[in-house]
Structure formats: structure tokens, C-alpha cells
Design an enzyme around this catalytic site. Structure first.
Site, mmCIF file in Angstrom:
data_model
loop_
_atom_site.group_PDB
_atom_site.id
_atom_site.type_symbol
_atom_site.label_atom_id
_atom_site.label_comp_id
_atom_site.label_asym_id
_atom_site.label_seq_id
_atom_site.Cartn_x
_atom_site.Cartn_y
_atom_site.Cartn_z
ATOM 1 N N LYS A 71 20.192 28.530 -5.242
ATOM 2 C CA LYS A 71 19.836 29.867 -4.779
ATOM 3 C C LYS A 71 20.709 30.246 -3.590
ATOM 4 O O LYS A 71 20.590 29.661 -2.517
ATOM 5 C CB LYS A 71 18.365 29.943 -4.349
ATOM 6 N N GLU A 82 20.041 21.409 7.065
ATOM 7 C CA GLU A 82 21.095 21.683 8.052
ATOM 8 C C GLU A 82 20.750 23.010 8.698
ATOM 9 O O GLU A 82 20.764 24.049 8.040
ATOM 10 C CB GLU A 82 22.463 21.716 7.360
ATOM 11 N N CYS A 84 27.634 27.427 11.847
ATOM 12 C CA CYS A 84 26.587 26.562 12.411
ATOM 13 C C CYS A 84 27.119 25.727 13.564
ATOM 14 O O CYS A 84 26.396 25.404 14.495
ATOM 15 C CB CYS A 84 25.983 25.677 11.333
ATOM 16 N N GLU A 124 20.335 29.774 19.417
ATOM 17 C CA GLU A 124 21.493 30.070 18.568
ATOM 18 C C GLU A 124 21.583 31.585 18.372
ATOM 19 O O GLU A 124 20.618 32.216 17.937
ATOM 20 C CB GLU A 124 21.321 29.375 17.212
HETATM 21 O O1 TXE Z 1 18.328 32.485 7.501
HETATM 22 P P1 TXE Z 1 17.301 31.849 6.498
HETATM 23 P P2 TXE Z 1 18.469 33.984 8.022
HETATM 24 C C1 TXE Z 1 20.562 30.809 11.525
HETATM 25 C C2 TXE Z 1 21.184 31.882 12.385
HETATM 26 C C3 TXE Z 1 20.544 33.121 11.873
HETATM 27 C C4 TXE Z 1 19.148 32.628 11.550
HETATM 28 C C5 TXE Z 1 18.378 33.436 10.563
HETATM 29 O O2 TXE Z 1 20.835 31.669 13.717
HETATM 30 O O3 TXE Z 1 20.514 34.139 12.842
HETATM 31 O O4 TXE Z 1 19.367 31.355 11.026
HETATM 32 O O5 TXE Z 1 19.168 33.687 9.419
HETATM 33 C C6 TXE Z 1 16.304 31.273 2.113
HETATM 34 N N1 TXE Z 1 11.650 29.257 1.377
HETATM 35 N N2 TXE Z 1 21.410 30.412 10.413
HETATM 36 O O6 TXE Z 1 17.131 34.590 8.265
HETATM 37 O O7 TXE Z 1 16.072 32.657 6.341
HETATM 38 C C7 TXE Z 1 17.112 32.545 2.224
HETATM 39 O O8 TXE Z 1 16.860 33.391 1.126
HETATM 40 C C8 TXE Z 1 12.833 28.904 0.863
HETATM 41 C C9 TXE Z 1 22.096 29.159 10.577
HETATM 42 O O9 TXE Z 1 19.373 34.698 7.127
HETATM 43 O O10 TXE Z 1 17.151 30.451 6.953
HETATM 44 C C10 TXE Z 1 18.526 31.970 2.250
HETATM 45 O O11 TXE Z 1 18.934 31.620 0.933
HETATM 46 N N3 TXE Z 1 13.989 29.538 1.152
HETATM 47 C C11 TXE Z 1 22.605 28.649 9.296
HETATM 48 C C12 TXE Z 1 18.355 30.695 3.076
HETATM 49 O O12 TXE Z 1 16.961 30.403 3.022
HETATM 50 C C13 TXE Z 1 13.939 30.558 2.024
HETATM 51 C C14 TXE Z 1 23.175 29.642 8.360
HETATM 52 C C15 TXE Z 1 18.764 30.812 4.542
HETATM 53 O O13 TXE Z 1 18.093 31.909 5.105
HETATM 54 C C16 TXE Z 1 12.722 30.972 2.593
HETATM 55 C C17 TXE Z 1 22.401 30.866 8.301
HETATM 56 C C18 TXE Z 1 11.545 30.263 2.238
HETATM 57 N N4 TXE Z 1 10.343 30.576 2.743
HETATM 58 C C19 TXE Z 1 21.572 31.217 9.333
HETATM 59 N N5 TXE Z 1 12.993 32.011 3.426
HETATM 60 C C20 TXE Z 1 23.422 27.410 9.383
HETATM 61 N N6 TXE Z 1 22.739 26.264 9.475
HETATM 62 O O14 TXE Z 1 24.624 27.418 9.304
HETATM 63 C C21 TXE Z 1 14.317 32.242 3.361
HETATM 64 N N7 TXE Z 1 14.909 31.376 2.498
#
Ligand code: TXE
Length: 488
Positions: free
Chosen positions: A172, A247, A281, A382
């Protein structure tokens, strides 16, 4: 239009299509099918039966490695199209997209190499009638949940070890960035992969991601994303003791001692903080500079950061693209304004650009905040945007203590001409990756992941393959005999 890939064929449904927006222009460039809960269950069921019938997990690993090599070849063949899609998805420059493709190809080839060569381990036992063999087996059905900053690269880091180990997958991507993931499945579709081994669902975290995490038919979730969502994933996966790899980003210290090569350190501080508009990240968003060098360093940094050319990722002159969405730009700006309110000094940026040609996209100026202390939220949290905070330090012990005083532990760097000090600081930092006199390189064979709340488990390297393997001990006695334990 981007569809779902379930049980070996492309599918659609009659839910409303999700618009896909180009962050560089703000224009809708495609539409994606939003998976229903029923679609997700169908994808899990396809992966489950493809795993349980044993066709894939019993395949010769060399054959599974061929699939990875075929995928790598497809990426190389179609690299210009893939780079275009990745730039449309994320806004990053085309050069960055090409670098991501090269990385993805390298990772696919690395796992093709080591995945095919895993030998079972046997040890000599004192009793000759007994053999004890430890084997690696696939975990089962793996849900691969990816973020929007590196859609192609993050997926290949998960998919390559998962498939070569004999698992079946449901992937996904982020709902914001479905394009290259969809293209990757087109490339997989060209290969001779049994139906159900690799499935794709599109859509939001709720309900699509949630269903993957909650399903009792999924054995492992590998998740890259934000800390808040990651904690939720871990909690929900605990219900049926699913294996979880996380991660979750970081707040990564980039530590510069006064004896460092200042030109190299300033230049790398720019890439550490501003590559892909800081949406990395491992971004070096927390710069810590030794006091005697501090002012000179900040002047040089601000001078160079002010010259970074913002623009559309397709423009050759562009050095930094937009952030992913208008909402994310607002969030980044909120962090910056709060930092200033808490006492940081804005040395550069701190707002979207004024340029007419940048008004459609989601741009934010390279931003430097100075006079920062450990306790500012802008230093602790972050931000995931083109924002670097600068702190001053006096001693080695002090900087290590302060750099470690965070809930995160993903990556960071130390810049110094003193090799002993570099080694000592690298050892003392509680981080999954430490660069010495460099920033950002990562390698397919070197494990990647975080200490503390930056995550659990590792990607890349041999441990990245182990994540997708169960270990089984088979003990064979060729001279069975009564134990005598309960005699008399
Ligand atoms: O991430 P989400 P978001 C950090 C960065 C950013 C913050 C929020 O600080 O501002 O996270 O970003 C899926 N069950 N990073 O809200 O929600 C979602 O659809 C299962 C750091 O965009 O974590 C997407 O595919 N899955 C990071 C994925 O999770 C769920 C990179 C990531 O989205 C879900 C990105 C649920 N309940 C953001 N809810 C890094 N580690 O590099 C959402 N998703």
C-alpha cells in the site's frame, strides 16, 4: 487512472476516485481507485492462498531472485518514465528521481544475490545419530505500507527481501503518491509471477492501511511513516501478535567540530537539510556547531541556502522542489512560527516564496533558525520540511549528551579532522546510522533503521532479509530410543 492489482489482475471498483496532485503545480494529474475494505480483504485472501498453496514459498530461491532481477531490468528499461512519474508524485527533481531508481535497482540486485544464496545452517553434535539443522522460512503474508517521500525506493526496500525470502505481499503506497508503485506493479505483471504473490491496494490509512494491520491473515507489517501512525500500527498489530517492522523518522543531529573542513561541512549541511525539501527521514535538520566555528559557519550556511533555486522538478535549473501538499506546507510553517515564538531567531526563509511562478505548487523557502536550545519544540520534533535549526556547543561530552537527549535515534553525522574523536562520538551517539565527514549515503548491504522511537527492526543488509524470515530448528534423531525419564 490507477487501479488495484489483486490475484494477478488489475481491478477497479465503483468508489469515488481519489485525485492525484502534482505538488509542483497543484494540478490534478491522475485519479486512483480507492480500495474498499472488501478489496483489501480480497488482496489479503489472494496473498494468503498464494502463500498457503506453497507454490511461491517452495520455489527455488534462484527463481525468486530472477523475479527481482527482472524487476530491476524493467526499472532500468523504463527509467525515464519512472523518473517522470516519481517527480509528478512527489515534486522532487528528475535528477533525484533518477537517483532513487538507481538505489532501487541496486537493492533489488543485492537481494537477488544474497536471497538466492542463503544456506541452511547445521552444527556438529556429540551424538552422531542426531542432526540439527536451522533453516530460514518465509513469514507468510506481508503488508508493506509506504510513505509519500520515497514511494519507489521505500517499496523496493521492503518488496525485494520479502519476495526473495518466499513471502507473498500486499503493498500500500501513500494515498498521496500511487504513481510509481502502480508502475512497479505493471513491471511485475510482465514477469512470470504466480497470481496472488504480489498484490496492490490503494487508498487512505483508514480504512485501507488499518485493515492490513488488523487482519488475522496478515503475518507481518512493514511500515514506514510517521511516529503517531507507527505507534498505532504497533498497537493494532499486537492484537494478533503480528510481526512488525517500523521506520518512523527522526530528528537527526549533524555535529560539526571547529576543526572540520568547513567548505565540505557547509555544503553537506545544505544537502543534509534541504534535499527533497527536507522530507527525508534522515534529514540533518538539527545542526550543532562548535562555538568557535559557529558564527562563520552560520554565515556561510545562510549565504548558500539563500541561493538555492526553488522550482518545478522538471525544470533543469531547479535545486529544490516543493513539499508534498498544501496541508503539509501549513504544518511546516506552523512549526517554524512556533519556534520563533519560543525564542529561535529566523535567519532565513520562514515562509512560502513570493515568486509568481511558484504560487501553484506547495513551495516553502529554505529556512534557517538560529539561537536554538534543546528544549524548543522546533528542535525536538520532526518537521519534515526545508527547515534546519542551529545550536551552539562547547565540548564533545556536551554535544553527545544533548544529541542523545531525544526520543529519536535514526541517523546523524559528525564532522571533524580528529579520527579518534570521530570514532568516539560515533560510538556514543544512540543512532542507527552515523556518517563521519559525510551525510546521507546509504548502501544496500548496510542495515538501516532506528534506535529508540525511530523504529524497530532493520531494512537493507542481511538483517533486512531476516525481517522477512522465520527461523526453524529441525532436530532429527536417526536412532530413536526411549528416554527413560519416567521409568520406575
Ligand atoms: O504519515 P503516515 P503522514 C513523518 C513526517 C510527517 C508525519 C506525518 O514527520 O510530517 O510523519 O506524515 C498509512 N494504519 N513521516 O501523516 O500517516 C498512510 O496511508 C495503517 C516520516 O503522511 O504515517 C501511508 O501509506 N496505515 C516518514 C503511511 O501510513 C496507515 C515518512 C504513512 O503515513 C494508517 C513520512 C493506519 N491507521 C512521514 N494511517 C519516514 N519515516 O520517512 C495512515 N497509514
Amino acid at each position: 487512472m490507477r487501479g488495484l492489482y489483486i490475484d494477478g489482475s488489475w481491478r477497479t471498483n465503483d468508489t469515488e476516485r481519489r485525485p492525484v496532485t502534482d505538488p509542483g503545480t497543484g494540478e490534478v494529474i491522475d485519479r486512483a481507485v480507492e480500495a474498499s475494505v472488501g478489496d483489501v480483504r480480497a488482496a489479503i485472501a489472494a496473498a494468503r492462498s498464494a502463500f498457503d498453496d506453497g507454490g511461491w514459498s517452495y520455489t527455488d530461491p534462484a527463481r525468486r531472485a530472477e523475479v527481482l532481477r527482472g524487476l530491476a531490468a524493467g526499472l532500468v528499461r523504463d527509467r525515464d518514465e519512472v523518473a517522470r512519474l516519481e517527480t509528478l508524485d512527489t515534486g522532487k527533481t528528475v535528477a533525484e528521481s533518477h537517483a532513487d531508481i538507481e538505489d532501487s535497482v541496486a537493492v533489488l540486485r543485492y537481494y537477488a544475490e544474497i536471497g538466492a544464496g542463503e544456506a541452511p545452517g547445521a552444527i556438529a553434535l556429540p551424538r552422531p545419530s542426531v542432526t540439527s539443522i536451522v533453516t530460514r522460512e518465509p513469514v507468510g503474508v506481508c503488508a508493506l505500507i509506504c510513505p509519500w517521500n520515497y514511494p519507489l525506493l521505500q517499496l523496493t526496500w521492503k518488496l525485494a527481501p520479502a519476495l526473495v525470502a518466499g513471502n507473498t505481499i500486499v503493498a500500500k503506497p501513500s494515498e498521496l503518491t500511487p504513481l510509481t508503485t502502480s508502475k512497479l506493479f505493471e513491471l511485475l505483471d510482465e514477469l512470470d509471477l504466480p497470481a496472488g504473490v504480489a498484490n496492490l491496494v490503494l487508498g487512505a490509512g483508514q480504512p485501507v492501511g488499518h485493515e492490513l494491520v488488523a487482519s488475522p491473515d496478515v503475518d507481518l507489517v512493514s511500515f514506514t511513516g510517521g511516529l503517531v501512525t507507527g505507534k498505532m500500527v504497533m498497537r493494532e498489530a499486537a492484537v494478533n501478535v503480528k510481526r512488525v517492522a517500523l521506520e518512523l523518522g527522526g530528528k537527526n543531529p549533524n555535529i560539526v567540530f571547529a576543526d572540520a573542513d568547513i567548505d565540505a561541512a557547509v555544503d553537506n549541511a545544505l544537502t543534509a537539510a534541504f534535499v527533497h525539501a527536507g522530507q527525508v527521514c534522515s534529514a540533518g535538520a538539527r545542526l550543532m556547531v562548535e562555538a568557535p566555528l559557529h558564527d562563520r559557519f552560520v554565515d556561510a550556511l545562510v549565504d548558500r541556502a539563500a541561493k538555492i533555486r526553488l522550482g518545478n522538478g522538471f525544470d533543469d535549473a531547479t535545486q529544490m522542489g516543493p513539499v508534498i501538499s498544501a496541508a503539509h506546507r501549513d504544518k511546516v510553517d506552523g512549526h517554524v512560527q512556533r519556534g520563533v515564538a519560543e525564542g529561535a531567531t529566523l535567519a532565513l526563509g520562514g515562509r512560502p516564496p513570493d515568486d509568481d511562478h511558484l504560487q501553484g505548487g506547495f513551495f516553502y523557502l529554505p529556512t534557517v533558525l538560529v539561537d536554538c536550545d534543546d528544549d524548543l519544540n522546533v528542535v525536538r520534533e520532526e518537521i519534515f520540511g526545508p527547515v534546519v535549526t542551529v545550536e551552539r556547543f562547547a565540548t564533545e561530552d556536551e554535544v553527545v549528551r544533548r544529541a542523545n537527549a531525544t526520543i529519536y535515534g535514526l541517523a546523524g553525522a559528525v564532522w571533524t579532522a580528529d579520527a579518534d574523536r570521530a570514532r568516539a562520538v560515533a560510538r556514543a551517539l544512540r543512532l542507527g546510522t552515523v556518517w563521519i565527514n559525510d551525510y546521507h549515503p546509504y548502501l544496500p548491504h548496510a542495515e538501516w533503521g532506528g534506535f529508540k522511537q525511530s523504529g524497530s527492526g532493520r531494512e537493507l543488509g542481511r538483517l533486512g532479509l531476516e525481517e522477512y524470515c522465520e527461523t526453524k530448528h529441525v532436530y532429527r534423531n536417526e536412532s530413536p530410543a526411549p528416554t527413560g525419564w519416567f521409568d520406575g
